[in-house]
Design a protein around this motif. Sequence first.
Motif, PDB file in Angstrom:
ATOM      1  N   ARG A 297      16.890  31.219  48.883  1.00 36.41           N
ATOM      2  CA  ARG A 297      18.225  31.728  48.568  1.00 36.41           C
ATOM      3  C   ARG A 297      19.260  31.385  49.640  1.00 36.41           C
ATOM      4  NH1 ARG A 297      15.448  36.248  48.584  1.00 36.41           N
ATOM      5  NH2 ARG A 297      17.058  37.455  49.665  1.00 36.41           N
ATOM      6  N   VAL A 298      18.976  30.291  50.382  1.00 39.47           N
ATOM      7  CA  VAL A 298      19.926  29.826  51.405  1.00 39.47           C
ATOM      8  C   VAL A 298      20.081  28.318  51.257  1.00 39.47           C
ATOM      9  CG1 VAL A 298      20.312  29.515  53.871  1.00 39.47           C
ATOM     10  CG2 VAL A 298      19.370  31.664  53.029  1.00 39.47           C
ATOM     11  N   HIS A 299      21.320  27.854  51.183  1.00 45.35           N
ATOM     12  CA  HIS A 299      21.531  26.409  51.110  1.00 45.35           C
ATOM     13  C   HIS A 299      21.463  25.826  52.516  1.00 45.35           C
ATOM     14  CE1 HIS A 299      23.317  22.470  50.304  1.00 45.35           C
ATOM     15  NE2 HIS A 299      23.029  22.683  49.031  1.00 45.35           N
ATOM     16  N   GLN A 300      20.776  24.699  52.630  1.00 48.11           N
ATOM     17  CA  GLN A 300      20.509  24.113  53.942  1.00 48.11           C
ATOM     18  C   GLN A 300      21.787  23.762  54.707  1.00 48.11           C
ATOM     19  OE1 GLN A 300      19.569  19.906  51.701  1.00 48.11           O
ATOM     20  NE2 GLN A 300      18.019  20.718  53.025  1.00 48.11           N
ATOM     21  N   GLU A 301      22.821  23.287  54.031  1.00 43.97           N
ATOM     22  CA  GLU A 301      24.040  22.893  54.743  1.00 43.97           C
ATOM     23  C   GLU A 301      24.810  24.107  55.248  1.00 43.97           C
ATOM     24  OE1 GLU A 301      26.352  20.061  52.601  1.00 43.97           O
ATOM     25  OE2 GLU A 301      24.694  18.628  52.417  1.00 43.97           O
ATOM     26  N   ALA A 302      24.796  25.182  54.483  1.00 44.53           N
ATOM     27  CA  ALA A 302      25.431  26.416  54.942  1.00 44.53           C
ATOM     28  C   ALA A 302      24.714  26.977  56.163  1.00 44.53           C
ATOM     29  CB  ALA A 302      25.440  27.450  53.812  1.00 44.53           C
ATOM     30  N   LEU A 303      23.380  26.932  56.119  1.00 44.54           N
ATOM     31  CA  LEU A 303      22.596  27.430  57.254  1.00 44.54           C
ATOM     32  C   LEU A 303      22.788  26.537  58.476  1.00 44.54           C
ATOM     33  CD1 LEU A 303      20.572  29.382  58.473  1.00 44.54           C
ATOM     34  CD2 LEU A 303      18.725  28.049  57.447  1.00 44.54           C
ATOM     35  N   LEU A 304      22.798  25.227  58.263  1.00 47.79           N
ATOM     36  CA  LEU A 304      23.007  24.301  59.378  1.00 47.79           C
ATOM     37  C   LEU A 304      24.350  24.569  60.054  1.00 47.79           C
ATOM     38  CD1 LEU A 304      21.603  21.684  60.646  1.00 47.79           C
ATOM     39  CD2 LEU A 304      23.306  20.417  59.345  1.00 47.79           C
ATOM     40  N   TYR A 305      25.374  24.787  59.245  1.00 44.01           N
ATOM     41  CA  TYR A 305      26.714  25.055  59.791  1.00 44.01           C
ATOM     42  C   TYR A 305      26.732  26.364  60.580  1.00 44.01           C
ATOM     43  CZ  TYR A 305      31.632  26.384  59.935  1.00 44.01           C
ATOM     44  OH  TYR A 305      32.872  26.784  60.366  1.00 44.01           O
ATOM     45  N   LEU A 306      26.149  27.404  60.008  1.00 50.91           N
ATOM     46  CA  LEU A 306      26.155  28.703  60.686  1.00 50.91           C
ATOM     47  C   LEU A 306      25.347  28.656  61.980  1.00 50.91           C
ATOM     48  CD1 LEU A 306      27.128  31.592  60.647  1.00 50.91           C
ATOM     49  CD2 LEU A 306      25.210  32.196  59.153  1.00 50.91           C
ATOM     50  N   LEU A 307      24.212  27.979  61.953  1.00 46.52           N
ATOM     51  CA  LEU A 307      23.412  27.853  63.180  1.00 46.52           C
ATOM     52  C   LEU A 307      24.169  27.061  64.247  1.00 46.52           C
ATOM     53  CD1 LEU A 307      19.806  27.179  61.801  1.00 46.52           C
ATOM     54  CD2 LEU A 307      20.730  29.302  62.765  1.00 46.52           C
ATOM     55  N   ASN A 308      24.896  26.053  63.806  1.00 42.49           N
ATOM     56  CA  ASN A 308      25.704  25.283  64.739  1.00 42.49           C
ATOM     57  C   ASN A 308      26.722  26.181  65.437  1.00 42.49           C
ATOM     58  OD1 ASN A 308      26.770  22.735  65.870  1.00 42.49           O
ATOM     59  ND2 ASN A 308      28.554  23.222  64.620  1.00 42.49           N
ATOM     60  N   ARG A 309      27.319  27.111  64.696  1.00 41.58           N
ATOM     61  CA  ARG A 309      28.274  28.055  65.284  1.00 41.58           C
ATOM     62  C   ARG A 309      27.586  28.998  66.261  1.00 41.58           C
ATOM     63  NH1 ARG A 309      33.101  28.760  62.420  1.00 41.58           N
ATOM     64  NH2 ARG A 309      33.603  30.129  64.174  1.00 41.58           N
ATOM     65  N   LYS A 310      26.310  29.248  66.046  1.00 40.44           N
ATOM     66  CA  LYS A 310      25.557  30.149  66.917  1.00 40.44           C
ATOM     67  C   LYS A 310      24.900  29.417  68.090  1.00 40.44           C
ATOM     68  CE  LYS A 310      24.470  33.479  63.214  1.00 40.44           C
ATOM     69  NZ  LYS A 310      25.008  34.706  63.842  1.00 40.44           N
ATOM     70  N   GLY A 311      25.039  28.085  68.130  1.00 37.37           N
ATOM     71  CA  GLY A 311      24.480  27.313  69.235  1.00 37.37           C
ATOM     72  C   GLY A 311      23.032  26.908  69.059  1.00 37.37           C
ATOM     73  N   VAL A 312      22.555  26.889  67.809  1.00 34.81           N
ATOM     74  CA  VAL A 312      21.200  26.423  67.513  1.00 34.81           C
ATOM     75  C   VAL A 312      21.328  25.155  66.675  1.00 34.81           C
ATOM     76  CG1 VAL A 312      18.984  26.923  66.418  1.00 34.81           C
ATOM     77  CG2 VAL A 312      20.258  28.749  67.561  1.00 34.81           C
ATOM     78  N   TYR A 313      20.773  24.052  67.170  1.00 32.20           N
ATOM     79  CA  TYR A 313      20.949  22.763  66.498  1.00 32.20           C
ATOM     80  C   TYR A 313      19.672  22.341  65.788  1.00 32.20           C
ATOM     81  CZ  TYR A 313      25.085  22.688  69.473  1.00 32.20           C
ATOM     82  OH  TYR A 313      26.263  23.016  70.093  1.00 32.20           O
ATOM     83  N   ALA A 314      19.739  22.273  64.468  1.00 35.36           N
ATOM     84  CA  ALA A 314      18.618  21.820  63.646  1.00 35.36           C
ATOM     85  C   ALA A 314      19.001  20.504  62.986  1.00 35.36           C
ATOM     86  CB  ALA A 314      18.277  22.896  62.604  1.00 35.36           C
TER      87      ALA A 314
END
Length: 369
Positions: A297-314
């Motif tokens: 229930r999570v789209h990968q691009e939305a999660l990638l963007y949010l993690l990027n804002r949190k300083g976690v790079y996937a």
Amino acid sequence: MIYLDGHSSTRPCTAAIERMTPYFEEHWGALFAPHRMGQELVAALDARYQMIYDLVGANREDLFVFTSSGAEAVNQVFWSVFLERARKEGKCHIVVSSIEDAPTMQSAKRLEELGCTIKIAPADGQIDVNQLAELINPRTALISVTMAQGLTGVIQPVEEIARLAKEKGVLLHLDATYAVGKYPFSFAELGADYLTFSGDRIHAVKGSGGLFAKEKSPLVPLIVGGNEQMSLRGGAFDIPSFMALSAAAQQALLYLDAMGLEVVRLRDLFESQLTSAQVLYKDFLRLPNTTAIAFPRVHQEALLYLLNRKGVYAALGGPYCQHLSRLTGSESTLSFSLTRMTTEEEILRAAALINEAVKQLQAISEDIF
């Protein structure tokens, strides 16, 4: 910032490279120049070559070409096979797998435009060796496959493919970009004709790579313009980048045991800390540092963007490698890659931030649907 994307996490091992700076301040001559400065460089490079040979388990009679990237090395393999097999012998059939990176796919496409026939072997996590075998015919010149998929982490059955290639009398190229420095293997024992890799994946400087070829395998320069001693690649020899690659190879060899023990422990710890997550390809033999994880229930691009804002790079793919959704069939998956420099503190912090981000996005998804 926590680098788990397999790209930023390949930052150079600056300590090993910096140790060479005093050497370059004293030795700045052109390689093979007919004077003392040039000849001293030739002698110094011999030991450095051996470090790279040792990392991949190559024999001294195997040919090595220092390249500007793994992509250049792959291109040289395809060009060599085209000139020496397709044009001279009429063997213009090439087999690749569906999980290859852009250099292999685009090199194959280029040869297709020049009259070759390209066949793609399917892969569901691992390459299907039986289906690959069915694609081989008497005109097949080359099989080109990756040793390990960089986003999923799945190690490919290259030993079986090597036996098949030998049985059929077909040249075999292995792209070791994601495998080199991650687990021990021997080019001498694998039975492949070519092995290529990118230097930045073992913490060398970006813009470095290598190509190994068996002594009797066809190999011609992709870039012409060298003398007899540099006949396999023209142009000036980039000595600083080569020395950095050899230093990185030496370090990677020293840390192979750590990759197979400590990095695996950290990867497993990372996976265990993630809630509402599904680890993919867990039943396959995987690289010690890489994992592909699906978040329902999570789209990968939305999660990638949010993690990027949190300083976690996937990672989810890009211009060099295929998009992760094409490999997994899921748009909820991200890829995470550790290095030997990743710490347990970073892993625990990253897992907590990922759980937080997933919870946020799942809540938004529930509100919408």
